[in-house]
Motif scaffolding. Structure first.
Motif, PDB file in Angstrom:
ATOM      1  N   TYR A   1     -11.449   1.342 -44.509  1.00 46.39           N
ATOM      2  CA  TYR A   1     -11.313   1.553 -45.695  1.00 46.39           C
ATOM      3  C   TYR A   1     -11.745   3.163 -45.691  1.00 46.39           C
ATOM      4  O   TYR A   1     -12.274   3.707 -44.798  1.00 46.39           O
ATOM      5  CB  TYR A   1     -12.433   1.016 -46.502  1.00 46.39           C
TER       6      TYR A   1
ATOM      7  N   LEU B   1     -14.080   2.032 -52.536  1.00 46.02           N
ATOM      8  CA  LEU B   1     -13.526   2.133 -51.320  1.00 46.02           C
ATOM      9  C   LEU B   1     -11.910   1.808 -51.580  1.00 46.02           C
ATOM     10  O   LEU B   1     -11.509   0.805 -52.346  1.00 46.02           O
ATOM     11  CB  LEU B   1     -13.967   1.037 -50.429  1.00 46.02           C
TER      12      LEU B   1
ATOM     13  N   LEU C   1     -15.274   9.507 -46.066  1.00 48.77           N
ATOM     14  CA  LEU C   1     -16.136   8.643 -45.621  1.00 48.77           C
ATOM     15  C   LEU C   1     -14.987   7.496 -45.171  1.00 48.77           C
ATOM     16  O   LEU C   1     -14.585   6.877 -46.113  1.00 48.77           O
ATOM     17  CB  LEU C   1     -17.347   8.205 -46.476  1.00 48.77           C
TER      18      LEU C   1
ATOM     19  N   PHE D   1     -14.980   3.566 -43.506  1.00 49.94           N
ATOM     20  CA  PHE D   1     -15.557   2.269 -43.029  1.00 49.94           C
ATOM     21  C   PHE D   1     -14.900   1.367 -42.391  1.00 49.94           C
ATOM     22  O   PHE D   1     -13.643   1.203 -42.824  1.00 49.94           O
ATOM     23  CB  PHE D   1     -16.194   1.639 -44.462  1.00 49.94           C
TER      24      PHE D   1
ATOM     25  N   ARG E   1     -15.835 -13.030 -46.612  1.00 52.68           N
ATOM     26  CA  ARG E   1     -16.839 -11.979 -46.723  1.00 52.68           C
ATOM     27  C   ARG E   1     -16.702 -10.936 -45.497  1.00 52.68           C
ATOM     28  O   ARG E   1     -16.604 -11.394 -44.435  1.00 52.68           O
ATOM     29  CB  ARG E   1     -18.086 -12.955 -46.385  1.00 52.68           C
ATOM     30  N   LEU E   2     -16.840  -9.756 -45.806  1.00 52.23           N
ATOM     31  CA  LEU E   2     -16.985  -8.612 -44.836  1.00 52.23           C
ATOM     32  C   LEU E   2     -18.318  -8.228 -44.437  1.00 52.23           C
ATOM     33  O   LEU E   2     -18.946  -8.121 -45.056  1.00 52.23           O
ATOM     34  CB  LEU E   2     -15.918  -7.455 -45.450  1.00 52.23           C
TER      35      LEU E   2
ATOM     36  N   GLY F   1     -19.586  -1.524 -41.182  1.00 53.61           N
ATOM     37  CA  GLY F   1     -20.151  -0.566 -40.416  1.00 53.61           C
ATOM     38  C   GLY F   1     -20.839   0.280 -41.549  1.00 53.61           C
ATOM     39  O   GLY F   1     -20.648   0.455 -42.581  1.00 53.61           O
ATOM     40  N   ARG F   2     -21.722   1.443 -40.940  1.00 53.06           N
ATOM     41  CA  ARG F   2     -22.349   2.261 -41.992  1.00 53.06           C
ATOM     42  C   ARG F   2     -21.649   3.405 -42.305  1.00 53.06           C
ATOM     43  O   ARG F   2     -22.141   4.410 -43.083  1.00 53.06           O
ATOM     44  CB  ARG F   2     -23.672   2.762 -41.105  1.00 53.06           C
TER      45      ARG F   2
ATOM     46  N   ASN G   1     -11.703 -14.427 -55.345  1.00 50.97           N
ATOM     47  CA  ASN G   1     -13.060 -14.331 -54.617  1.00 50.97           C
ATOM     48  C   ASN G   1     -13.705 -13.054 -55.366  1.00 50.97           C
ATOM     49  O   ASN G   1     -12.984 -12.017 -55.522  1.00 50.97           O
ATOM     50  CB  ASN G   1     -13.276 -14.319 -53.420  1.00 50.97           C
TER      51      ASN G   1
ATOM     52  N   TYR H   1     -17.065 -10.147 -55.752  1.00 47.23           N
ATOM     53  CA  TYR H   1     -17.963  -9.580 -54.850  1.00 47.23           C
ATOM     54  C   TYR H   1     -18.763  -8.451 -55.619  1.00 47.23           C
ATOM     55  O   TYR H   1     -18.143  -7.378 -56.285  1.00 47.23           O
ATOM     56  CB  TYR H   1     -17.834  -8.994 -53.506  1.00 47.23           C
TER      57      TYR H   1
ATOM     58  N   TYR I   1     -21.488  -5.217 -54.471  1.00 44.93           N
ATOM     59  CA  TYR I   1     -22.088  -4.443 -53.652  1.00 44.93           C
ATOM     60  C   TYR I   1     -22.837  -3.271 -54.195  1.00 44.93           C
ATOM     61  O   TYR I   1     -22.639  -2.786 -55.213  1.00 44.93           O
ATOM     62  CB  TYR I   1     -20.948  -3.683 -52.691  1.00 44.93           C
TER      63      TYR I   1
ATOM     64  N   GLN J   1     -24.291   0.392 -52.926  1.00 45.18           N
ATOM     65  CA  GLN J   1     -24.306   1.573 -51.959  1.00 45.18           C
ATOM     66  C   GLN J   1     -25.456   2.598 -52.259  1.00 45.18           C
ATOM     67  O   GLN J   1     -25.455   3.303 -53.238  1.00 45.18           O
ATOM     68  CB  GLN J   1     -22.867   2.340 -51.702  1.00 45.18           C
TER      69      GLN J   1
ATOM     70  N   ARG K   1     -25.396   5.840 -47.724  1.00 50.33           N
ATOM     71  CA  ARG K   1     -23.846   5.309 -47.546  1.00 50.33           C
ATOM     72  C   ARG K   1     -23.827   3.860 -47.337  1.00 50.33           C
ATOM     73  O   ARG K   1     -22.562   3.482 -47.250  1.00 50.33           O
ATOM     74  CB  ARG K   1     -23.210   6.215 -46.740  1.00 50.33           C
ATOM     75  N   GLY K   2     -24.732   3.036 -46.576  1.00 48.40           N
ATOM     76  CA  GLY K   2     -24.271   1.722 -46.174  1.00 48.40           C
ATOM     77  C   GLY K   2     -24.087   0.987 -47.353  1.00 48.40           C
ATOM     78  O   GLY K   2     -24.603   1.141 -48.498  1.00 48.40           O
ATOM     79  N   LEU K   3     -23.156  -0.064 -47.115  1.00 41.21           N
ATOM     80  CA  LEU K   3     -22.752  -1.081 -48.336  1.00 41.21           C
ATOM     81  C   LEU K   3     -23.734  -2.416 -47.983  1.00 41.21           C
ATOM     82  O   LEU K   3     -23.816  -2.875 -47.033  1.00 41.21           O
ATOM     83  CB  LEU K   3     -21.081  -1.348 -48.098  1.00 41.21           C
TER      84      LEU K   3
ATOM     85  N   LEU L   1     -23.978  -6.179 -49.605  1.00 43.53           N
ATOM     86  CA  LEU L   1     -23.346  -7.293 -50.464  1.00 43.53           C
ATOM     87  C   LEU L   1     -24.640  -7.945 -51.177  1.00 43.53           C
ATOM     88  O   LEU L   1     -25.698  -8.325 -50.383  1.00 43.53           O
ATOM     89  CB  LEU L   1     -22.714  -8.069 -49.463  1.00 43.53           C
TER      90      LEU L   1
ATOM     91  N   TYR M   1     -21.641 -12.647 -54.413  1.00 43.03           N
ATOM     92  CA  TYR M   1     -20.268 -13.161 -54.184  1.00 43.03           C
ATOM     93  C   TYR M   1     -20.085 -14.575 -54.985  1.00 43.03           C
ATOM     94  O   TYR M   1     -20.965 -15.280 -55.152  1.00 43.03           O
ATOM     95  CB  TYR M   1     -19.549 -13.300 -52.830  1.00 43.03           C
TER      96      TYR M   1
ATOM     97  N   GLU N   1     -27.026 -12.800 -51.950  1.00 43.69           N
ATOM     98  CA  GLU N   1     -27.104 -12.463 -50.413  1.00 43.69           C
ATOM     99  C   GLU N   1     -28.585 -12.025 -49.978  1.00 43.69           C
ATOM    100  O   GLU N   1     -29.177 -12.095 -48.879  1.00 43.69           O
ATOM    101  CB  GLU N   1     -26.302 -11.387 -49.831  1.00 43.69           C
TER     102      GLU N   1
ATOM    103  N   PHE O   1     -25.011   3.172 -56.339  1.00 42.16           N
ATOM    104  CA  PHE O   1     -23.665   3.137 -56.743  1.00 42.16           C
ATOM    105  C   PHE O   1     -23.205   1.740 -56.509  1.00 42.16           C
ATOM    106  O   PHE O   1     -23.105   1.022 -55.327  1.00 42.16           O
ATOM    107  CB  PHE O   1     -22.724   4.013 -55.829  1.00 42.16           C
TER     108      PHE O   1
ATOM    109  N   LEU P   1     -20.649  -1.539 -56.513  1.00 41.08           N
ATOM    110  CA  LEU P   1     -18.968  -1.564 -56.386  1.00 41.08           C
ATOM    111  C   LEU P   1     -18.879  -3.119 -56.347  1.00 41.08           C
ATOM    112  O   LEU P   1     -19.512  -3.749 -56.162  1.00 41.08           O
ATOM    113  CB  LEU P   1     -18.652  -0.986 -55.170  1.00 41.08           C
TER     114      LEU P   1
ATOM    115  N   SER Q   1     -10.963 -10.451 -53.812  1.00 41.05           N
ATOM    116  CA  SER Q   1      -9.960 -10.825 -52.719  1.00 41.05           C
ATOM    117  C   SER Q   1      -9.309 -12.229 -53.206  1.00 41.05           C
ATOM    118  O   SER Q   1     -10.070 -12.862 -53.776  1.00 41.05           O
ATOM    119  CB  SER Q   1     -10.938 -11.049 -51.215  1.00 41.05           C
TER     120      SER Q   1
ATOM    121  N   GLN R   1     -10.402  -7.036 -49.154  1.00 40.91           N
ATOM    122  CA  GLN R   1     -11.099  -7.021 -50.338  1.00 40.91           C
ATOM    123  C   GLN R   1     -10.626  -5.688 -51.067  1.00 40.91           C
ATOM    124  O   GLN R   1     -10.277  -4.825 -50.221  1.00 40.91           O
ATOM    125  CB  GLN R   1     -12.442  -7.048 -50.163  1.00 40.91           C
TER     126      GLN R   1
ATOM    127  N   PHE S   1     -11.513  -2.750 -54.112  1.00 42.80           N
ATOM    128  CA  PHE S   1     -12.527  -2.399 -54.599  1.00 42.80           C
ATOM    129  C   PHE S   1     -12.253  -1.689 -55.996  1.00 42.80           C
ATOM    130  O   PHE S   1     -11.351  -0.827 -56.160  1.00 42.80           O
ATOM    131  CB  PHE S   1     -13.367  -1.257 -53.734  1.00 42.80           C
TER     132      PHE S   1
END
Lengths: 115, 112
Positions: free
Chosen positions: A36, A44, A88, A90, A102-103, A106-107, B32, B34, B36, B38, B42-44, B46, B49, B59, B88, B90, B94, B101, B103
């Protein structure tokens, strides 16, 4: 357990040069793999996926990725980078036997293409 | 074609106030869904769902809840916001199967 590693927080390349964004994964069973891209303050965008078949998959905007089962990698590549590719990126993986989808992400890797 | 909407796009809320973020999907049935978050790093993450109306899986236990009152509507809520809820948010959808998925555009939440 499923996981994804993107070992580089930042990748810098010159416009016109090839680019590679690295991704390795860990998953039980067959993996489904995804890339993504995210631009600032946006959601994304899906670029490409590997489900089965050819190890080299092609996606949007000239990107491609190579699935390597022995190295458990799925590196994103582009032959000639554009400044507009700066964003960015991913990598994500899911277990192939799961119907939920379910995904595991990565960071992220920040790609900067300089003119 | 399928589209996903999120609103509001941006929200500034005081600590302790309630929250309701909405996500709707068009052009598909029984997706489905979801949620999220962020963070600035920057990591996502979850959060929730759902595989069907009224079916929510969490989760991470936290200050948030989710509901799915209709097939293509997914709502993220909080009774009392914390500073740490800033981020953020999101929404994604899916279909069952090997696909990706997709977004939404996201909601920027700032809790002051």
């Amino acid at each position: 357990a499923q996981s994804v590693a993107q070992p580089e927080d930042q990748v810098n390349v010159a416009e016109g040069n090839p680019l590679t964004v690295k991704c390795t994964y860990s998953v039980s069973g067959n993996p489904y793999l995804f890339w993504y891209v995210q631009y600032p303050n946006r959601g994304l965008q899906f670029l490409l996926k590997y489900i089965t078949g050819d190890n080299l998959v092609k996606g949007s905007y000239g990107f491609e990725a190579e699935f390597n089962k022995s190295q458990t990698s799925f590196h994103l590549k582009k032959p000639s980078a554009l400044v507009s590719d700066s964003a960015l990126y991913f990598c994500a993986v899911r277990h192939g036997g799961s119907t939920l989808g379910r995904l595991y992400f990565g960071r992220g890797t920040q790609l900067t293409v300089w003119p | 074609s399928q589209t996903i909407h999120q609103w509001p796009a941006t929200l500034v809320q005081p600590v302790g106030s309630p929250l309701s973020l909405e996500c709707t999907v068009e052009g598909t049935s029984n997706p489905n869904l979801y949620w999220y978050r962020q963070a600035a790093g920057r990591g996502l993450q979850l959060l929730f769902y759902s595989v069907g109306i009224g079916q929510i899986s969490s989760e991470v236990p936290q200050n948030l809840s989710a509901s799915r009152p209709q097939d293509r509507q997914f709502i993220l809520s909080s009774k009392k916001l914390l500073l740490s809820d800033s981020g953020f948010y999101l929404c994604a959808w899916s279909v069952p199967g090997p696909g990706p998925q997709y977004f939404g555009p996201g909601t920027r939440l700032l809790v002051l």
